[in-house]
Design a protein around this motif. Sequence first.
Motif, mmCIF file in Angstrom:
data_model
loop_
_atom_site.group_PDB
_atom_site.id
_atom_site.type_symbol
_atom_site.label_atom_id
_atom_site.label_comp_id
_atom_site.label_asym_id
_atom_site.label_seq_id
_atom_site.Cartn_x
_atom_site.Cartn_y
_atom_site.Cartn_z
ATOM 1 N N ILE A 5 0.859 -1.182 0.000
ATOM 2 C CA ILE A 5 0.000 0.000 0.000
ATOM 3 C C ILE A 5 0.893 1.229 0.000
ATOM 4 C CG2 ILE A 5 -1.833 1.210 1.231
ATOM 5 C CD1 ILE A 5 -2.179 -1.598 2.725
ATOM 6 N N TYR A 6 0.784 2.038 -1.044
ATOM 7 C CA TYR A 6 1.566 3.266 -1.130
ATOM 8 C C TYR A 6 0.754 4.408 -0.541
ATOM 9 C CZ TYR A 6 4.844 0.845 -4.119
ATOM 10 O OH TYR A 6 5.779 -0.036 -4.599
ATOM 11 N N VAL A 7 1.326 5.077 0.462
ATOM 12 C CA VAL A 7 0.641 6.173 1.134
ATOM 13 C C VAL A 7 1.498 7.429 1.067
ATOM 14 C CG1 VAL A 7 -0.700 4.733 2.713
ATOM 15 C CG2 VAL A 7 1.561 5.487 3.385
ATOM 16 N N SER A 8 0.816 8.560 1.019
ATOM 17 C CA SER A 8 1.479 9.849 1.082
ATOM 18 C C SER A 8 1.068 10.497 2.397
ATOM 19 C CB SER A 8 1.042 10.709 -0.104
ATOM 20 O OG SER A 8 1.606 11.986 -0.001
ATOM 21 N N LEU A 9 2.064 10.969 3.154
ATOM 22 C CA LEU A 9 1.804 11.561 4.467
ATOM 23 C C LEU A 9 2.168 13.035 4.434
ATOM 24 C CD1 LEU A 9 3.461 8.755 6.618
ATOM 25 C CD2 LEU A 9 1.091 8.927 5.923
ATOM 26 N N MET A 10 1.309 13.859 4.990
ATOM 27 C CA MET A 10 1.553 15.297 5.036
ATOM 28 C C MET A 10 1.771 15.734 6.473
ATOM 29 S SD MET A 10 1.489 16.441 2.040
ATOM 30 C CE MET A 10 1.025 15.922 0.421
ATOM 31 N N ALA A 27 4.216 1.365 2.105
ATOM 32 C CA ALA A 27 5.389 1.977 1.497
ATOM 33 C C ALA A 27 5.099 3.466 1.356
ATOM 34 C CB ALA A 27 5.680 1.362 0.137
ATOM 35 N N LEU A 28 6.099 4.265 1.629
ATOM 36 C CA LEU A 28 5.938 5.715 1.565
ATOM 37 C C LEU A 28 6.041 6.172 0.122
ATOM 38 C CD1 LEU A 28 5.426 7.917 3.597
ATOM 39 C CD2 LEU A 28 7.866 8.236 3.819
ATOM 40 N N ASP A 29 5.049 6.933 -0.331
ATOM 41 C CA ASP A 29 5.017 7.452 -1.695
ATOM 42 C C ASP A 29 5.479 8.901 -1.659
ATOM 43 O OD1 ASP A 29 4.570 8.012 -4.306
ATOM 44 O OD2 ASP A 29 2.408 7.711 -4.264
ATOM 45 N N LYS A 30 6.625 9.153 -2.238
ATOM 46 C CA LYS A 30 7.213 10.495 -2.237
ATOM 47 C C LYS A 30 6.875 11.280 -3.503
ATOM 48 C CE LYS A 30 9.963 10.315 1.475
ATOM 49 N NZ LYS A 30 10.013 11.291 2.503
ATOM 50 N N SER A 31 6.025 10.761 -4.363
ATOM 51 C CA SER A 31 5.766 11.417 -5.645
ATOM 52 C C SER A 31 5.092 12.780 -5.470
ATOM 53 C CB SER A 31 4.924 10.522 -6.545
ATOM 54 O OG SER A 31 3.654 10.304 -5.974
ATOM 55 N N ASP A 60 5.501 14.870 -2.901
ATOM 56 C CA ASP A 60 6.551 15.788 -2.457
ATOM 57 C C ASP A 60 7.455 16.175 -3.621
ATOM 58 O OD1 ASP A 60 5.587 15.561 0.122
ATOM 59 O OD2 ASP A 60 6.987 13.964 0.660
ATOM 60 N N TYR A 61 7.766 15.196 -4.468
ATOM 61 C CA TYR A 61 8.630 15.452 -5.611
ATOM 62 C C TYR A 61 7.959 16.410 -6.599
ATOM 63 C CZ TYR A 61 11.625 14.553 -9.640
ATOM 64 O OH TYR A 61 12.467 14.689 -10.698
ATOM 65 N N SER A 62 6.671 16.208 -6.848
ATOM 66 C CA SER A 62 5.968 17.094 -7.780
ATOM 67 C C SER A 62 5.859 18.505 -7.210
ATOM 68 C CB SER A 62 4.587 16.537 -8.121
ATOM 69 O OG SER A 62 3.763 16.516 -6.985
ATOM 70 N N ALA A 63 5.688 18.656 -5.912
ATOM 71 C CA ALA A 63 5.651 19.986 -5.298
ATOM 72 C C ALA A 63 7.014 20.663 -5.429
ATOM 73 C CB ALA A 63 5.255 19.882 -3.833
ATOM 74 N N HIS A 64 8.090 19.900 -5.280
ATOM 75 C CA HIS A 64 9.442 20.439 -5.435
ATOM 76 C C HIS A 64 9.666 20.907 -6.875
ATOM 77 C CE1 HIS A 64 13.748 20.906 -4.980
ATOM 78 N NE2 HIS A 64 13.945 20.052 -5.968
ATOM 79 N N ILE A 65 9.247 20.125 -7.838
ATOM 80 C CA ILE A 65 9.393 20.495 -9.250
ATOM 81 C C ILE A 65 8.582 21.752 -9.548
ATOM 82 C CG2 ILE A 65 8.896 19.759 -11.620
ATOM 83 C CD1 ILE A 65 11.313 18.370 -10.391
#
Length: 125
Positions: free
Chosen positions: A49-54, A93-97, A99-104
């Motif tokens: 399970i891919y999760v995004s945490l804020m 599993a931690l999904d960093k996508s 965070d990466y898109s916000a950085h871009i």
Amino acid sequence: MSQLRVEKVQELMKQEISQIILQELKDPRIGFVTVTSVECTGDLREAKIYVSLMGSEQQVKDCWAGLTSSLGFIRREIGKRIRLRFTPELSFALDKSLDYSAHIQELLIKIKADEEEKANPTEEQ
């Protein structure tokens, strides 16, 4: 096993896990969690399970601890809600996508601002 069936089960698990986390988990450590995707093996024995945490780093660590401690509860609920021969073994599993898109996005905004400054240098002086 049919790839179409695996994809349908993955989508159903994503919806159900999102609902479980949102409505049924009572752990105060779990904050803003988004289930981005679920990947199952072909035999549906294991699911990642891919999760995004804020939040801040401490909030993310606390939320991660809360999620990992609730894996057994989530698995039991998935077993009740989705009628499968075997309930998949779950892992997060931690999904960093995101965070990466916000950085871009920040980098693109900075580049655009720099180009505008170069195009209009007389306004600053």
